[in-house]
Design a protein around this motif. Structure first.
Motif, PDB file in Angstrom:
ATOM      1  N   ASN A 121       0.844  -1.267  -0.137  1.00  0.00           N
ATOM      2  CA  ASN A 121       0.064   0.006  -0.072  1.00  0.00           C
ATOM      3  C   ASN A 121       0.899   1.491   0.195  1.00  0.00           C
ATOM      4  OD1 ASN A 121      -2.500  -1.314   0.215  1.00  0.00           O
ATOM      5  ND2 ASN A 121      -2.339  -1.810   2.500  1.00  0.00           N
ATOM      6  N   GLY A 122       2.170   1.153  -0.130  1.00  0.00           N
ATOM      7  CA  GLY A 122       3.069   2.432  -0.292  1.00  0.00           C
ATOM      8  C   GLY A 122       3.594   2.791   1.107  1.00  0.00           C
ATOM      9  N   GLN A 123       3.009   2.091   2.276  1.00  0.00           N
ATOM     10  CA  GLN A 123       3.388   2.836   3.717  1.00  0.00           C
ATOM     11  C   GLN A 123       4.827   1.939   4.064  1.00  0.00           C
ATOM     12  OE1 GLN A 123      -0.110   0.669   5.383  1.00  0.00           O
ATOM     13  NE2 GLN A 123      -1.098   2.679   5.532  1.00  0.00           N
ATOM     14  N   ILE A 124       5.479   3.031   4.837  1.00  0.00           N
ATOM     15  CA  ILE A 124       6.898   2.716   5.339  1.00  0.00           C
ATOM     16  C   ILE A 124       6.664   1.594   6.482  1.00  0.00           C
ATOM     17  CG2 ILE A 124       8.952   3.301   6.403  1.00  0.00           C
ATOM     18  CD1 ILE A 124       8.764   5.927   4.767  1.00  0.00           C
ATOM     19  N   VAL A 125       7.114   0.402   6.335  1.00  0.00           N
ATOM     20  CA  VAL A 125       7.053  -0.798   7.316  1.00  0.00           C
ATOM     21  C   VAL A 125       8.505  -0.555   8.189  1.00  0.00           C
ATOM     22  CG1 VAL A 125       7.305  -3.118   7.693  1.00  0.00           C
ATOM     23  CG2 VAL A 125       5.676  -2.287   5.916  1.00  0.00           C
ATOM     24  N   LYS A 126       9.600  -0.014   7.425  1.00  0.00           N
ATOM     25  CA  LYS A 126      10.782   0.176   8.364  1.00  0.00           C
ATOM     26  C   LYS A 126      11.947   0.852   7.501  1.00  0.00           C
ATOM     27  CE  LYS A 126      13.383  -1.315  12.032  1.00  0.00           C
ATOM     28  NZ  LYS A 126      12.919  -0.960  13.398  1.00  0.00           N
ATOM     29  N   GLY A 127      12.461   1.454   8.254  1.00  0.00           N
ATOM     30  CA  GLY A 127      13.627   2.193   7.314  1.00  0.00           C
ATOM     31  C   GLY A 127      13.650   3.918   7.509  1.00  0.00           C
ATOM     32  N   THR A 128      14.922   4.555   7.564  1.00  0.00           N
ATOM     33  CA  THR A 128      14.868   5.939   7.587  1.00  0.00           C
ATOM     34  C   THR A 128      15.844   6.471   6.537  1.00  0.00           C
ATOM     35  OG1 THR A 128      16.686   5.414   9.264  1.00  0.00           O
ATOM     36  CG2 THR A 128      14.285   6.021  10.182  1.00  0.00           C
ATOM     37  N   VAL A 129      15.650   7.677   6.111  1.00  0.00           N
ATOM     38  CA  VAL A 129      16.417   8.285   5.166  1.00  0.00           C
ATOM     39  C   VAL A 129      17.870   8.660   5.704  1.00  0.00           C
ATOM     40  CG1 VAL A 129      16.620  10.326   3.502  1.00  0.00           C
ATOM     41  CG2 VAL A 129      14.329   9.310   3.831  1.00  0.00           C
ATOM     42  N   VAL A 130      18.722   8.086   4.635  1.00  0.00           N
ATOM     43  CA  VAL A 130      20.329   8.360   4.919  1.00  0.00           C
ATOM     44  C   VAL A 130      20.744   9.904   4.501  1.00  0.00           C
ATOM     45  CG1 VAL A 130      22.693   7.663   4.822  1.00  0.00           C
ATOM     46  CG2 VAL A 130      20.652   6.034   4.989  1.00  0.00           C
ATOM     47  N   PRO A 131      21.033  10.862   5.347  1.00  0.00           N
ATOM     48  CA  PRO A 131      21.470  12.098   4.867  1.00  0.00           C
ATOM     49  C   PRO A 131      22.431  11.835   3.796  1.00  0.00           C
ATOM     50  CG  PRO A 131      21.772  11.949   7.268  1.00  0.00           C
ATOM     51  CD  PRO A 131      21.485  10.711   6.785  1.00  0.00           C
ATOM     52  N   ASP A 132      22.441  13.139   3.079  1.00  0.00           N
ATOM     53  CA  ASP A 132      23.189  13.070   1.605  1.00  0.00           C
ATOM     54  C   ASP A 132      24.608  13.776   2.101  1.00  0.00           C
ATOM     55  OD1 ASP A 132      21.587  11.887  -0.003  1.00  0.00           O
ATOM     56  OD2 ASP A 132      20.560  13.975  -0.449  1.00  0.00           O
TER      57      ASP A 132
END
Length: 297
Positions: free
Chosen positions: A267-278
């Motif tokens: 359904n496009g929902q985030i189950v796990k994980g975070t954005v890594v800074p650039d």
């Protein structure tokens, strides 16, 4: 140009000796060899795995049954495969696996897979329960096996609880031995089956492959000397026709890499994980996603 200069400088100062770390003795196993044999009721059940060894993580397996006839061939119509882990207290659990094996008529064997979640220890041992149908009769055999630690870090795995309170396993399948290039990345994603209906053996459905998910991929080199830099031309992992998750990871040099993931459900929902800074961060350890797998080649 400034960033490039910093990258070159950082890669030449306090650099990890990756050639010594990655151990060139790690080879790509492509040959199936006997890993276990079970004799029961006049039949010999041969289970084959890559390199003749069961490892923690993803294992493709093959099963052959012989005996019971004048020519040594057994007319097996179906076969099931069940890995069982016994704790020191006697409790039984299982792991992701293909329970009903697929018959390959051209080579006369059954094929499947198993994701062993732990290596064999004093606190937990593994057994295999094999059942096969022949002439309308079901024969079942069970035997202890040894599961070895996975020394190839390119085949690492991770277990975690998602935001939906479900238990998941991600296991890397390929490449076994990456190259400095764009590599096809293959993984399996499995979920603990809390809603499974009672059966004669509930361990058989303990885990199920997840369907229609996406693994967003952001590979980085997290070592302080590398500045947590990424690479171009990576592709997120999506499910293929065989049920695996397939994408592309571009390794621009050898060394320690982290596969940072954000996992989305169907359904496009985030189950796990975070954005890594650039941010380019020479001199400090790079930030990792809360969902990641470390590899080394």
């Amino acid at each position: 140009m400034l960033v490039l200069g910093l990258l070159i400088a950082s890669c030449t100062k306090d650099k990890t000796d990756y050639e010594a770390e990655r151990d060139d003795s790690v080879v790509e196993h492509v040959d199936f060899k006997e890993a276990a044999t079970i004799d029961s009721n006049g039949y010999s059940i041969r289970i084959e795995a890559l390199n003749g060894t069961f490892y923690k993580g993803y294992n493709p397996i093959r099963l052959k049954v012989t005996g019971g006839g004048a020519n040594g061939n057994a007319n097996v119509s179906a076969a099931t495969f069940l890995p069982i882990k016994l704790s020191s207290t006697g409790s039984e659990t299982s792991c992701p696996h293909q329970h009903h094996l697929s018959y390959q008529p051209e080579d006369a064997y059954f094929s499947g897979y198993c994701v062993f979640t732990e290596a064999t220890t004093n606190a937990g041992v593994w057994e295999l329960q094999i059942s096969f149908a022949i002439d309308g009769k079901m024969i079942t055999a069970r035997q202890a096996i040894s599961v070895q630690p996975q020394t190839n870090k390119n085949l690492n795995m991770t277990t975690f609880t998602g935001s939906d309170n479900e238990q998941y396993i991600i296991a890397l399948i390929a490449p076994q031995k990456p190259t400095v290039s764009e590599n096809e990345l293959l993984a399996g994603i499995y979920k603990f089956n809390k809603a499974s209906e009672p059966t004669d053996n509930p361990l058989a459905a303990a885990y199920v492959p997840v369907t229609g998910y996406t693994l967003q991929l952001d590979p980085r080199m997290p070592e302080p000397s590398m500045g947590n830099h990424s690479s171009p031309n990576n592709k997120d992992l999506v499910q293929d026709a065989a049920g695996h998750y397939r994408g592309v990871v571009n390794y621009t040099m050898t060394g320690n890499w982290t596969l940072n993931f954000i996992m989305q459900n169907n359904n496009g929902q985030i189950v796990k994980g975070t954005v890594v800074p650039d941010d380019f961060t020479p001199g400090v350890m790079g930030v990792k996603s809360e969902l990641h797998i470390d590899i080394l080649f």
